[in-house]
Design a protein around this motif. Structure first.
Motif, PDB file in Angstrom:
ATOM      1  N   ARG A  47       0.800  -1.153   0.173  1.00 24.37           N
ATOM      2  CA  ARG A  47       0.060  -0.002  -0.115  1.00 24.37           C
ATOM      3  C   ARG A  47       0.906   1.132  -0.064  1.00 24.37           C
ATOM      4  N   ASN A  53      -8.432   6.668   1.357  1.00 21.35           N
ATOM      5  CA  ASN A  53      -9.497   5.643   1.897  1.00 21.35           C
ATOM      6  C   ASN A  53      -9.732   4.628   1.004  1.00 21.35           C
ATOM      7  N   LEU A  56      -8.887   1.163   1.082  1.00 20.83           N
ATOM      8  CA  LEU A  56      -9.689   0.437   1.939  1.00 20.83           C
ATOM      9  C   LEU A  56     -10.630  -0.422   1.266  1.00 20.83           C
ATOM     10  N   THR A  91      -7.129   6.070  10.237  1.00 18.45           N
ATOM     11  CA  THR A  91      -6.912   5.311   9.343  1.00 18.45           C
ATOM     12  C   THR A  91      -6.487   3.787   9.878  1.00 18.45           C
ATOM     13  N   TYR A  95      -8.679   0.447   9.001  1.00 21.28           N
ATOM     14  CA  TYR A  95      -7.886  -0.706   8.599  1.00 21.28           C
ATOM     15  C   TYR A  95      -7.969  -1.945   9.292  1.00 21.28           C
TER      16      TYR A  95
END
Length: 159
Positions: A47, A53, A56, A91, A95
């Protein structure tokens, strides 16, 4: 340009193949067949630091697809996620919630990237069944992040 680098080593006694790669995010999927045991699906990911976002959402799509394609397999998702799970942030929380939604546990809790001023846990090893891992370690001095090495309990399929 800087490139991502992850590596998976599979012992020659194991039957492994790459059923597909993901176009949505940098991930490789590897299926390892085992005798008298369910298969193992290993997802090796990167990543980028500047990901939004939206990453995700794409990861959720990949995990959904893997659960549909391999419902009885153990799934391991590892790599350089560039999300520090050792600190509280929106975040990080989103996650971790994503992987917990699929009943994964992260086996790496120590820092995997250490500089003169920071210690962060950016590289993770998520598993759907913790009993599949007999040993997991980190090694320094190979790259800017620590190397994660895991021993997985699987018997080769010689048939």
């Amino acid at each position: 340009p800087k490139q991502w680098g992850t590596l998976v080593y599979v012992h020659k006694s194991l039957k492994a193949h790459q059923p597909y790669t993901t176009a949505e995010i940098p991930c490789d999927v590897l299926k390892i067949a085992g005798r008298n045991r369910q298969s193992i699906v290993l997802v090796n990911c990167y990543r980028p630091c500047n990901s939004t976002n939206e990453w995700l959402t794409k990861m959720r799509n990949i995990l959904n697809q893997l659960h549909e394609d391999y419902p009885s397999s153990v799934i391991i998702c590892s790599g350089d996620f560039n999300i520090d799970v050792s600190t509280a942030s929106n975040t990080s929380a989103e996650y971790k919630a994503l992987f917990h939604e699929f009943n994964f546990n992260n086996l790496i809790e120590k820092p995997t990237s250490v500089t003169a001023t920071t210690k962060t846990c950016l590289d993770h090893f998520w598993v759907s069944d913790i009993n599949i891992v007999s040993d997991i370690r980190t090694y320094t001095g190979v790259a800017d992040h620590f190397v994660i090495a895991a021993a997985i309990n699987c018997k080769p399929d010689y048939a």
